[in-house]
Design a protein around this motif. Structure first.
Motif, PDB file in Angstrom:
ATOM      1  N   VAL A  40      29.554 -27.719 -33.730  1.00  0.00           N
ATOM      2  CA  VAL A  40      29.895 -28.994 -34.367  1.00  0.00           C
ATOM      3  C   VAL A  40      30.766 -29.816 -33.438  1.00  0.00           C
ATOM      4  O   VAL A  40      31.303 -29.341 -32.436  1.00  0.00           O
ATOM      5  N   ASP A  41      30.915 -31.104 -33.775  1.00  0.00           N
ATOM      6  CA  ASP A  41      31.730 -32.014 -32.970  1.00  0.00           C
ATOM      7  C   ASP A  41      33.187 -31.999 -33.369  1.00  0.00           C
ATOM      8  O   ASP A  41      34.065 -32.205 -32.529  1.00  0.00           O
ATOM      9  N   THR A  42      33.463 -31.795 -34.644  1.00  0.00           N
ATOM     10  CA  THR A  42      34.829 -31.847 -35.146  1.00  0.00           C
ATOM     11  C   THR A  42      35.065 -30.674 -36.092  1.00  0.00           C
ATOM     12  O   THR A  42      34.213 -30.375 -36.931  1.00  0.00           O
ATOM     13  N   VAL A  43      36.211 -30.025 -35.935  1.00  0.00           N
ATOM     14  CA  VAL A  43      36.616 -28.944 -36.826  1.00  0.00           C
ATOM     15  C   VAL A  43      37.946 -29.340 -37.460  1.00  0.00           C
ATOM     16  O   VAL A  43      38.927 -29.594 -36.753  1.00  0.00           O
ATOM     17  N   LEU A  44      37.961 -29.440 -38.784  1.00  0.00           N
ATOM     18  CA  LEU A  44      39.164 -29.805 -39.523  1.00  0.00           C
ATOM     19  C   LEU A  44      39.610 -28.614 -40.367  1.00  0.00           C
ATOM     20  O   LEU A  44      38.783 -27.908 -40.939  1.00  0.00           O
ATOM     21  N   SER A  45      40.907 -28.418 -40.436  1.00  0.00           N
ATOM     22  CA  SER A  45      41.483 -27.352 -41.252  1.00  0.00           C
ATOM     23  C   SER A  45      42.344 -27.977 -42.335  1.00  0.00           C
ATOM     24  O   SER A  45      43.243 -28.773 -42.039  1.00  0.00           O
ATOM     25  N   PHE A  46      42.043 -27.632 -43.585  1.00  0.00           N
ATOM     26  CA  PHE A  46      42.791 -28.148 -44.726  1.00  0.00           C
ATOM     27  C   PHE A  46      43.791 -27.081 -45.134  1.00  0.00           C
ATOM     28  O   PHE A  46      43.405 -26.011 -45.617  1.00  0.00           O
ATOM     29  N   GLU A  47      45.069 -27.362 -44.932  1.00  0.00           N
ATOM     30  CA  GLU A  47      46.113 -26.360 -45.099  1.00  0.00           C
ATOM     31  C   GLU A  47      47.040 -26.744 -46.235  1.00  0.00           C
ATOM     32  O   GLU A  47      47.113 -27.894 -46.638  1.00  0.00           O
ATOM     33  N   GLY A  48      47.779 -25.748 -46.696  1.00  0.00           N
ATOM     34  CA  GLY A  48      48.757 -25.974 -47.754  1.00  0.00           C
ATOM     35  C   GLY A  48      48.769 -24.822 -48.730  1.00  0.00           C
ATOM     36  O   GLY A  48      47.838 -24.011 -48.788  1.00  0.00           O
ATOM     37  N   GLU A  49      49.833 -24.735 -49.486  1.00  0.00           N
ATOM     38  CA  GLU A  49      49.959 -23.719 -50.522  1.00  0.00           C
ATOM     39  C   GLU A  49      49.608 -24.331 -51.872  1.00  0.00           C
ATOM     40  O   GLU A  49      50.031 -25.437 -52.186  1.00  0.00           O
ATOM     41  N   ARG A  50      48.817 -23.588 -52.647  1.00  0.00           N
ATOM     42  CA  ARG A  50      48.440 -24.110 -53.954  1.00  0.00           C
ATOM     43  C   ARG A  50      49.635 -24.253 -54.888  1.00  0.00           C
ATOM     44  O   ARG A  50      49.589 -24.981 -55.872  1.00  0.00           O
ATOM     45  N   SER A  51      50.732 -23.532 -54.585  1.00  0.00           N
ATOM     46  CA  SER A  51      51.932 -23.664 -55.406  1.00  0.00           C
ATOM     47  C   SER A  51      52.733 -24.907 -55.075  1.00  0.00           C
ATOM     48  O   SER A  51      53.642 -25.280 -55.807  1.00  0.00           O
ATOM     49  N   HIS A  52      52.402 -25.569 -53.946  1.00  0.00           N
ATOM     50  CA  HIS A  52      53.054 -26.810 -53.575  1.00  0.00           C
ATOM     51  C   HIS A  52      52.056 -27.952 -53.711  1.00  0.00           C
ATOM     52  O   HIS A  52      50.840 -27.758 -53.640  1.00  0.00           O
ATOM     53  N   GLN A  53      52.577 -29.154 -53.847  1.00  0.00           N
ATOM     54  CA  GLN A  53      51.689 -30.279 -54.103  1.00  0.00           C
ATOM     55  C   GLN A  53      51.109 -30.894 -52.840  1.00  0.00           C
ATOM     56  O   GLN A  53      50.140 -31.645 -52.906  1.00  0.00           O
ATOM     57  N   TYR A  54      51.679 -30.617 -51.681  1.00  0.00           N
ATOM     58  CA  TYR A  54      51.209 -31.288 -50.484  1.00  0.00           C
ATOM     59  C   TYR A  54      50.055 -30.529 -49.843  1.00  0.00           C
ATOM     60  O   TYR A  54      49.915 -29.323 -49.990  1.00  0.00           O
ATOM     61  N   ARG A  55      49.233 -31.250 -49.098  1.00  0.00           N
ATOM     62  CA  ARG A  55      48.132 -30.678 -48.326  1.00  0.00           C
ATOM     63  C   ARG A  55      48.129 -31.371 -46.961  1.00  0.00           C
ATOM     64  O   ARG A  55      48.405 -32.565 -46.867  1.00  0.00           O
ATOM     65  N   ILE A  56      47.807 -30.618 -45.920  1.00  0.00           N
ATOM     66  CA  ILE A  56      47.772 -31.164 -44.560  1.00  0.00           C
ATOM     67  C   ILE A  56      46.368 -30.961 -44.005  1.00  0.00           C
ATOM     68  O   ILE A  56      45.844 -29.838 -43.999  1.00  0.00           O
ATOM     69  N   LEU A  57      45.769 -32.045 -43.547  1.00  0.00           N
ATOM     70  CA  LEU A  57      44.458 -32.000 -42.900  1.00  0.00           C
ATOM     71  C   LEU A  57      44.685 -32.092 -41.397  1.00  0.00           C
ATOM     72  O   LEU A  57      45.165 -33.110 -40.894  1.00  0.00           O
ATOM     73  N   ARG A  58      44.363 -31.008 -40.705  1.00  0.00           N
ATOM     74  CA  ARG A  58      44.659 -30.913 -39.274  1.00  0.00           C
ATOM     75  C   ARG A  58      43.361 -30.806 -38.487  1.00  0.00           C
ATOM     76  O   ARG A  58      42.461 -30.038 -38.847  1.00  0.00           O
ATOM     77  N   ALA A  59      43.251 -31.568 -37.387  1.00  0.00           N
ATOM     78  CA  ALA A  59      42.083 -31.511 -36.513  1.00  0.00           C
ATOM     79  C   ALA A  59      42.296 -30.406 -35.482  1.00  0.00           C
ATOM     80  O   ALA A  59      43.246 -30.463 -34.700  1.00  0.00           O
ATOM     81  N   ILE A  60      41.417 -29.409 -35.491  1.00  0.00           N
ATOM     82  CA  ILE A  60      41.489 -28.318 -34.517  1.00  0.00           C
ATOM     83  C   ILE A  60      40.642 -28.644 -33.287  1.00  0.00           C
ATOM     84  O   ILE A  60      41.000 -28.303 -32.161  1.00  0.00           O
ATOM     85  N   LYS A  61      39.537 -29.321 -33.512  1.00  0.00           N
ATOM     86  CA  LYS A  61      38.643 -29.736 -32.430  1.00  0.00           C
ATOM     87  C   LYS A  61      38.097 -31.101 -32.789  1.00  0.00           C
ATOM     88  O   LYS A  61      37.744 -31.357 -33.937  1.00  0.00           O
ATOM     89  N   ASN A  62      38.029 -32.000 -31.803  1.00  0.00           N
ATOM     90  CA  ASN A  62      37.513 -33.343 -32.065  1.00  0.00           C
ATOM     91  C   ASN A  62      36.969 -33.917 -30.765  1.00  0.00           C
ATOM     92  O   ASN A  62      37.740 -34.239 -29.854  1.00  0.00           O
ATOM     93  N   ARG A  63      35.663 -34.036 -30.682  1.00  0.00           N
ATOM     94  CA  ARG A  63      35.035 -34.594 -29.482  1.00  0.00           C
ATOM     95  C   ARG A  63      35.160 -36.114 -29.409  1.00  0.00           C
ATOM     96  O   ARG A  63      34.914 -36.702 -28.365  1.00  0.00           O
ATOM     97  N   PHE A  64      35.544 -36.741 -30.503  1.00  0.00           N
ATOM     98  CA  PHE A  64      35.623 -38.199 -30.541  1.00  0.00           C
ATOM     99  C   PHE A  64      37.053 -38.690 -30.754  1.00  0.00           C
ATOM    100  O   PHE A  64      37.261 -39.859 -31.062  1.00  0.00           O
ATOM    101  N   GLY A  65      38.021 -37.829 -30.604  1.00  0.00           N
ATOM    102  CA  GLY A  65      39.408 -38.233 -30.805  1.00  0.00           C
ATOM    103  C   GLY A  65      40.342 -37.112 -30.425  1.00  0.00           C
ATOM    104  O   GLY A  65      39.928 -36.070 -29.894  1.00  0.00           O
ATOM    105  N   GLY A  66      41.629 -37.296 -30.699  1.00  0.00           N
ATOM    106  CA  GLY A  66      42.622 -36.304 -30.355  1.00  0.00           C
ATOM    107  C   GLY A  66      42.737 -35.237 -31.428  1.00  0.00           C
ATOM    108  O   GLY A  66      42.319 -35.408 -32.571  1.00  0.00           O
TER     109      GLY A  66
END
Length: 457
Positions: free
Chosen positions: A234-260
Motif C-alpha cells: 500500500v501507499d499509506t499506512v495509518l495507525s489509530f491509537e488510544g485507550e478505549r477507557s480514554h476519550q482521545y484517539r490519535i491517528l498516526r501515519a507510519i508510512k506515506n508515499r505522498f506526505g510526511g
C-alpha cells in the motif's frame, strides 16, 4: 504428468517452507504453517525465462510534463493532516487499530462528508450488513449522505460490480481480513488470501484512479495482522491509537508515499462519533491552579504539532532491605532507569530505598527524548517535596555524562507553551538566547538543574 508443488506458508510472517513443521524457522511461532497448493512445475516452466513473450510497456521520463494526481480532502481537518492533505487518486491506504477504537466510525464519517461534497463513494463491509452500516450512519447524523453501501466478501464480485460504469472516487473495504479471492485456496484472513485480495484491489485502484482504503485487523501486540508484505504493497499506512477507557484517539501515519510520517490527527470520541481536537494539550493537562509536587509540564512534539502533557512522579520510602518497585505508564521503563542512574551517579540523589511511580497524564505515550529533563524534574520534585512552578515547562535531553543537551524544534515548543499561558521554561543552556517572550532558565548539567530545583543556588 507434472504434479502440483506443495508448500507450507506461515500465517504469522508469510515465510514459505517445503515441508510442514511445528515451529516457523523465521518468526519462531508455533503451529502457524498451513499447506497451500502451488503452481504446476514442469521442466519447461523451470527453464523458461521472462525476457520474451510479454507486451511492451510505456516508459515516461521523470521530467515529463504530465498532470499529477489530485488530492481529495476528506472534510475532516485532523484526518487530512495525517494523510498529508487528503486522499490521492489511485492510492491505497491501510488503516489499523484495536477493536472498537473507531476505525469504521472515522471512515464512515469521512466517506459521508466526501459524498456530500459531490464525490462518488462506495463503502463495502465484510463484517456488517448494509442495514447495520446505515443504522450507524443515522446515529452519527449522516443518514442523508449518498454513500453506496454493500455487504460482500468476494473480491471478484466487488471488482466486477465496480468495473461496470464510472468507478468511484473512494472505495472503503472494511476489512481486508474478511475478503476472499476464488483464485487462491484457503479461508479468508489467511496470508495468501489477504495478499491476493489486497493485490487485486490495489491493481484496480492504480488502473481506474480510485482511492482505496483498507481496514486491517491488529494482533495482540498491536501490529497489523496478516503478511508484512501488505504494508509494503500500500501507499499509506495509518495507525489509530488510544485507550478505549480514554476519550482521545490519535491517528498516526507510519508510512506515506505522498506526505510526511511526522504528523498526527487527534480526535475525541463523543456520542455523535469522532470529533476533531484542535487543541490537543487541553486533553492532557489537568487543572493547575495549585502547585503539586511531582508534576511537570512537558511540550512534546508530534510532527509539527506541539502537545503539552503532564508528567507525574511519586516516590515512596521503604523500610530497609525491601526491594523497591519501578512502575511506568506512558514512557520507556529503560529510559526511567537511565535517568535514575544519572541522578544517583552524577547528582548524589539516591532512589535505591524508594519505590518510583511515573505516569503520563491522560493515557498519552511519550517517545520524545526531550522528556528526559521533565521526568528528572518530576522525580526531584517528588523526592524533595518541592513543587515545580505551575507556570513553567521543562524539556531537554539528559546524557549519561549528566550533560543537558539541546533538542529539536525548541522555539516551536516554547511558542505553544506561551500561547497556553506558561511564562517560564527550564531548558538546556544553549537555548537561553531564544526570543520567545518567556523567561528562560538554562542549565548545562543535570547537577546544576538539581541545585536549582533544591534551592541551593
Amino acid at each position: 504428468m507434472a504434479k502440483p508443488q506443495k508448500r507450507y506458508v506461515c500465517q504469522a510472517c508469510g515465510s514459505v517452507a517445503s515441508r510442514w513443521q511445528g515451529q516457523c524457522t523465521d518468526c519462531a511461532e508455533w503451529n502457524t504453517l498451513v499447506e497451500e497448493a502451488g503452481g504446476v512445475v514442469t521442466p519447461f516452466a523451470a527453464k523458461h525465462h521472462l525476457q520474451t513473450g510479454g507486451r511492451s510497456i510505456q516508459l515516461t521520463a521523470l521530467d515529463a510534463e504530465v498532470s499529477l494526481p489530485e488530492r481529495m480532502p476528506t472534510g475532516i481537518a485532523e484526518f487530512d493532516r495525517a494523510l498529508g492533505g487528503g486522499f490521492v487518486e489511485g492510492s491505497a491506504t491501510l488503516i489499523g487499530g484495536d477493536p472498537g477504537i473507531g476505525k469504521s466510525t472515522l471512515l464512515l464519517q469521512a466517506a459521508a462528508r466526501m459524498a456530500l461534497a459531490g464525490l462518488s463513494v462506495a463503502y463495502v463491509s465484510g463484517e456488517e450488513a448494509a442495514d447495520q452500516v446505515r443504522l450507524r450512519a443515522r446515529r452519527l447524523g449522516l443518514g442523508n449522505a449518498p454513500v453506496q453501501l454493500a455487504a460482500a466478501s468476494s473480491t471478484r464480485d466487488i471488482l466486477t460490480t465496480l468495473s461496470t460504469g464510472t468507478p468511484p472516487a473512494l472505495l472503503v473495504i472494511d476489512s481486508i481480513q474478511t475478503m476472499h479471492s476464488d483464485l487462491i485456496e484457503g479461508a479468508p484472513g489467511t496470508v495468501s488470501q489477504v495478499r491476493a485480495s489486497a493485490q487485486e484491489l490495489i491493481r484496480f485502484a492504480k488502473e481506474r484512479g480510485t482511492a482505496v482504503v483498507l481496514v486491517g485487523h491488529v494482533t495482540k501486540d498491536g501490529s497489523i495482522a496478516g503478511p508484512r508484505v501488505l504494508e509494503h504493497m500500500v501507499d499509506t499506512v495509518l495507525s489509530f491509537e488510544g485507550e478505549r477507557s480514554h476519550q482521545y484517539r490519535i491517528l498516526r501515519a507510519i508510512k506515506n508515499r505522498f506526505g510526511g510520517t511526522d504528523e498526527i490527527g487527534v480526535f475525541s470520541m463523543q456520542t455523535e462519533g469522532l470529533a476533531e481536537v484542535g487543541n490537543p494539550s487541553s486533553l492532557f493537562l489537568t487543572h493547575r491552579d495549585d502547585a503539586m509536587t511531582g508534576a511537570t509540564v512537558f511540550p512534546a512534539l508530534e510532527g509539527t504539532r506541539p502537545v503539552l502533557v503532564e508528567i507525574q512522579a511519586l516516590t515512596v520510602r521503604l523500610a530497609s532491605g525491601a526491594t523497591p518497585r519501578r512502575a511506568v505508564v506512558g514512557w520507556d521503563s529503560g529510559r526511567l532507569a537511565m535517568i535514575l542512574a544519572v541522578l544517583e551517579a552524577r547528582c548524589g540523589l539516591s532512589f535505591s530505598t524508594a519505590e518510583v511511580y511515573l505516569n503520563i497524564a491522560g493515557g498519552y505515550r511519550v517517545q520524545d527524548p526531550a522528556a528526559d529533563l521533565a521526568v528528572a524534574a518530576a522525580l526531584i520534585s517528588a523526592m524533595a517535596e518541592r513543587p515545580v512552578p505551575v507556570d513553567a515547562v521543562v524539556f531537554g535531553e539528559v546524557a549519561l555524562s549528566g550533560e543537558i543537551r539541546p533538542v529539536a524544534h525548541g522555539p516551536l515548543r516554547l511558542k505553544e507553551a506561551s500561547k497556553l499561558g506558561f511564562d517560564r521554561a527550564l531548558v538546556p543552556a544553549s537555548m537561553t538566547g531564544e526570543k520567545s517572550g518567556m523567561k528562560l532558565s538554562g542549565f548545562k548539567t543535570l547537577a546544576a538543574f538539581v541545585d536549582h530545583m533544591l534551592g541551593r543556588g
